[in-house]
Design a protein around this motif. Structure first.
Motif, short mmCIF file in Angstrom:
data_model
loop_
_atom_site.label_atom_id
_atom_site.label_comp_id
_atom_site.label_asym_id
_atom_site.label_seq_id
_atom_site.Cartn_x
_atom_site.Cartn_y
_atom_site.Cartn_z
N ILE A 2 -17.42 -25.48 -21.39
CA ILE A 2 -17.27 -24.07 -21.04
C ILE A 2 -17.36 -23.95 -19.53
O ILE A 2 -18.31 -24.45 -18.91
CB ILE A 2 -18.36 -23.22 -21.72
CG1 ILE A 2 -18.20 -23.27 -23.24
CG2 ILE A 2 -18.30 -21.77 -21.23
CD1 ILE A 2 -19.32 -22.58 -23.99
N LEU A 3 -16.36 -23.31 -18.93
CA LEU A 3 -16.32 -23.12 -17.48
C LEU A 3 -16.68 -21.67 -17.16
O LEU A 3 -16.09 -20.74 -17.70
CB LEU A 3 -14.92 -23.44 -16.94
CG LEU A 3 -14.68 -23.12 -15.46
CD1 LEU A 3 -15.57 -23.98 -14.57
CD2 LEU A 3 -13.21 -23.32 -15.11
N ILE A 4 -17.65 -21.48 -16.28
CA ILE A 4 -18.09 -20.15 -15.85
C ILE A 4 -17.75 -19.99 -14.37
O ILE A 4 -18.04 -20.87 -13.57
CB ILE A 4 -19.61 -19.99 -16.03
CG1 ILE A 4 -20.02 -20.26 -17.48
CG2 ILE A 4 -20.07 -18.61 -15.60
CD1 ILE A 4 -21.52 -20.45 -17.67
N LEU A 5 -17.13 -18.88 -14.01
CA LEU A 5 -16.80 -18.60 -12.62
C LEU A 5 -17.73 -17.54 -12.06
O LEU A 5 -17.82 -16.43 -12.59
CB LEU A 5 -15.35 -18.13 -12.50
CG LEU A 5 -14.89 -17.70 -11.10
CD1 LEU A 5 -14.91 -18.89 -10.14
CD2 LEU A 5 -13.49 -17.08 -11.15
N ARG A 6 -18.45 -17.89 -10.97
CA ARG A 6 -19.29 -16.93 -10.24
C ARG A 6 -19.36 -17.40 -8.79
O ARG A 6 -20.41 -17.86 -8.30
CB ARG A 6 -20.69 -16.85 -10.87
CG ARG A 6 -21.59 -15.73 -10.32
CD ARG A 6 -21.10 -14.35 -10.68
NE ARG A 6 -22.10 -13.31 -10.36
CZ ARG A 6 -21.82 -12.02 -10.31
NH1 ARG A 6 -20.59 -11.60 -10.56
NH2 ARG A 6 -22.75 -11.13 -10.03
N ALA A 7 -18.24 -17.32 -8.09
CA ALA A 7 -18.12 -17.89 -6.75
C ALA A 7 -18.60 -16.91 -5.68
O ALA A 7 -17.85 -16.53 -4.77
CB ALA A 7 -16.68 -18.30 -6.49
N LEU A 8 -19.87 -16.50 -5.80
CA LEU A 8 -20.45 -15.49 -4.91
C LEU A 8 -21.79 -15.98 -4.38
O LEU A 8 -22.05 -17.18 -4.37
CB LEU A 8 -20.57 -14.17 -5.68
CG LEU A 8 -19.22 -13.54 -6.10
CD1 LEU A 8 -19.42 -12.50 -7.18
CD2 LEU A 8 -18.51 -12.94 -4.90
N GLY A 9 -22.65 -15.06 -3.94
CA GLY A 9 -23.89 -15.43 -3.27
C GLY A 9 -25.10 -15.48 -4.17
O GLY A 9 -25.02 -15.37 -5.41
N LEU A 10 -26.27 -15.62 -3.54
CA LEU A 10 -27.54 -15.80 -4.25
C LEU A 10 -27.84 -14.64 -5.19
O LEU A 10 -28.12 -14.83 -6.37
CB LEU A 10 -28.66 -15.97 -3.22
CG LEU A 10 -30.06 -16.36 -3.68
CD1 LEU A 10 -30.86 -16.90 -2.50
CD2 LEU A 10 -30.83 -15.20 -4.31
N GLY A 11 -27.79 -13.41 -4.67
CA GLY A 11 -28.10 -12.25 -5.50
C GLY A 11 -27.11 -12.08 -6.64
O GLY A 11 -27.49 -11.72 -7.76
N ASP A 12 -25.84 -12.37 -6.35
CA ASP A 12 -24.81 -12.27 -7.39
C ASP A 12 -25.10 -13.25 -8.52
O ASP A 12 -24.98 -12.90 -9.71
CB ASP A 12 -23.44 -12.56 -6.79
CG ASP A 12 -23.11 -11.67 -5.62
OD1 ASP A 12 -22.67 -10.53 -5.85
OD2 ASP A 12 -23.30 -12.11 -4.47
N LEU A 13 -25.47 -14.48 -8.15
CA LEU A 13 -25.79 -15.47 -9.17
C LEU A 13 -27.00 -15.04 -9.99
O LEU A 13 -27.02 -15.17 -11.23
CB LEU A 13 -26.05 -16.83 -8.53
CG LEU A 13 -26.42 -17.96 -9.49
CD1 LEU A 13 -25.30 -18.22 -10.49
CD2 LEU A 13 -26.75 -19.24 -8.72
N ALA A 14 -28.01 -14.49 -9.33
CA ALA A 14 -29.22 -14.08 -10.03
C ALA A 14 -28.93 -13.03 -11.10
O ALA A 14 -29.55 -13.03 -12.17
CB ALA A 14 -30.26 -13.56 -9.04
N THR A 15 -27.99 -12.13 -10.82
CA THR A 15 -27.68 -11.09 -11.81
C THR A 15 -26.90 -11.63 -12.99
O THR A 15 -26.80 -10.97 -14.03
CB THR A 15 -26.88 -9.94 -11.17
OG1 THR A 15 -25.64 -10.43 -10.66
CG2 THR A 15 -27.67 -9.27 -10.06
N ALA A 16 -26.33 -12.82 -12.87
CA ALA A 16 -25.57 -13.42 -13.96
C ALA A 16 -26.43 -14.34 -14.84
O ALA A 16 -25.93 -14.88 -15.83
CB ALA A 16 -24.39 -14.21 -13.40
N VAL A 17 -27.70 -14.51 -14.49
CA VAL A 17 -28.57 -15.43 -15.23
C VAL A 17 -28.64 -15.09 -16.73
O VAL A 17 -28.51 -15.99 -17.57
CB VAL A 17 -29.98 -15.49 -14.60
CG1 VAL A 17 -30.97 -16.19 -15.53
CG2 VAL A 17 -29.91 -16.22 -13.26
N PRO A 18 -28.85 -13.82 -17.13
CA PRO A 18 -28.90 -13.54 -18.57
C PRO A 18 -27.61 -13.94 -19.30
O PRO A 18 -27.66 -14.44 -20.43
CB PRO A 18 -29.13 -12.04 -18.63
CG PRO A 18 -29.83 -11.70 -17.35
CD PRO A 18 -29.17 -12.61 -16.34
#
Length: 311
Positions: A2-18
């Motif tokens: 499974i490939l997940i795309l989240r090519a952004l910054g620290l805060g952006d990644l943190a919001t995608a954790v759930p």
């Protein structure tokens, strides 16, 4: 895979954790690969469950041979999940690797209609959980926690973080310094943090607050996460470190300018306080001076919010 795309910054990644955790739980036998900036690897490791990081610093990043050539084993993913955005660029980047299934928001420009509609004013955490629920995967919006790094850092400090990605999100340095002076007078051990490019700003704030260079620690992502995890309090603008405070349930005060906390703020917890004087969300990452909504926040309000967060 499974490939997940989240090519952004620290805060952006943190919001995608759930959402990432939801995918991990739903597909325990699948390998998860995350297309994100390689510099975030220490944080990605704290999420857990991601086996491969594909260095993708942005949608226009030059990847030799394209994104497909960078995939583990050169295999096309069984599912490609767009946790990046709703625009055609991110959809097309994932379509280029010919996944068996694409999970994303509907985008007519990319010729993709099998997805839920995008809601502009939705909270960023809720957005990605809603996307997964559309495809039958449960994701818990409260699953925001991160593992604590083993880095050796001081415990119980109060962190002042004056930097932010854009000028419109930066509260004036002299106001941060005034808050730091007041907290120090009240018995707090204050440190001022910032990325390498923000160090001159951090030093300026520290000096104005009567602190020394020793109070401006040089931190990698591991050390910063550990510092926040063991901190007494975090005061910052709307930027990545505020999401670390959320992850570690560290008391915090976050100052919002162009963007509403209804879209990017912490969960409703008494020890996380947000200050915002705006009326509607605007684009947050723009050059220029601090946003008027940010300038409307005074030092006394920040100190009062800090007392409430600690109380």
């Amino acid at each position: 895979m499974i490939l997940i795309l989240r090519a952004l910054g620290l805060g952006d990644l943190a919001t995608a954790v759930p959402a990432i955790r939801g995918l991990r739980a739903a597909y325990p036998g699948e390998r998860l690969a995350l297309a994100a900036p390689a510099g975030l690897t220490p944080l990605i490791e704290l999420i857990g469950g991601v086996e491969a990081v594909i260095d993708t610093p942005g949608l226009g990043a030059a990847l030799p041979g394209g994104l497909g050539a960078a995939l583990p084993g050169g295999l096309s993913p069984s599912i490609a999940v767009n946790l990046h955005g709703s625009g055609p660029e991110s959809h097309r980047l994932l379509q280029s690797v010919a996944p068996a299934k694409l999970w994303a928001f509907a985008c007519a420009e990319a010729g993709f209609s099998d997805g839920p509609p995008w809601i502009a004013e939705e909270h960023e955490v809720a957005r990605w959980c809603r996307l997964l629920r559309y495809y039958g995967v449960d994701a818990d919006q409260q699953e925001l926690g991160l593992a604590t790094p083993r880095a050796e850092v001081p415990h119980g400090v109060t962190i002042i973080h004056p930097g932010a990605k854009s000028g419109t999100r930066r509260w004036p340095p002299d106001r941060f310094a005034a808050v730091a002076r007041a907290l120090r007078a009240d018995g707090h051990t204050v440190v001022v943090t910032g990325a390498a490019a923000e160090r001159p700003l951090a030093v300026r704030v520290a000096e104005a607050a009567g602190l020394s260079d020793r109070d401006v620690p040089a931190t990698g992502l591991d050390e910063l996460a550990a510092l926040v995890a063991h901190a007494r309090l975090v005061i910052s603008g709307d930027t990545g470190i505020s999401h670390l405070a959320t992850a570690y349930r560290t008391p915090s005060v976050t100052l919002f300018g162009p963007m509403s906390p209804a879209r990017w703020g912490p969960p409703d917890r008494p020890y996380h306080r947000t200050l915002w004087k705006g009326t509607r969300s605007e684009p947050g990452d723009r050059p220029g001076p601090p946003h008027p909504a940010l300038l409307a926040i005074g030092e006394k309000e920040v100190l009062r919010a800090a007392g409430e967060a600690l109380g």
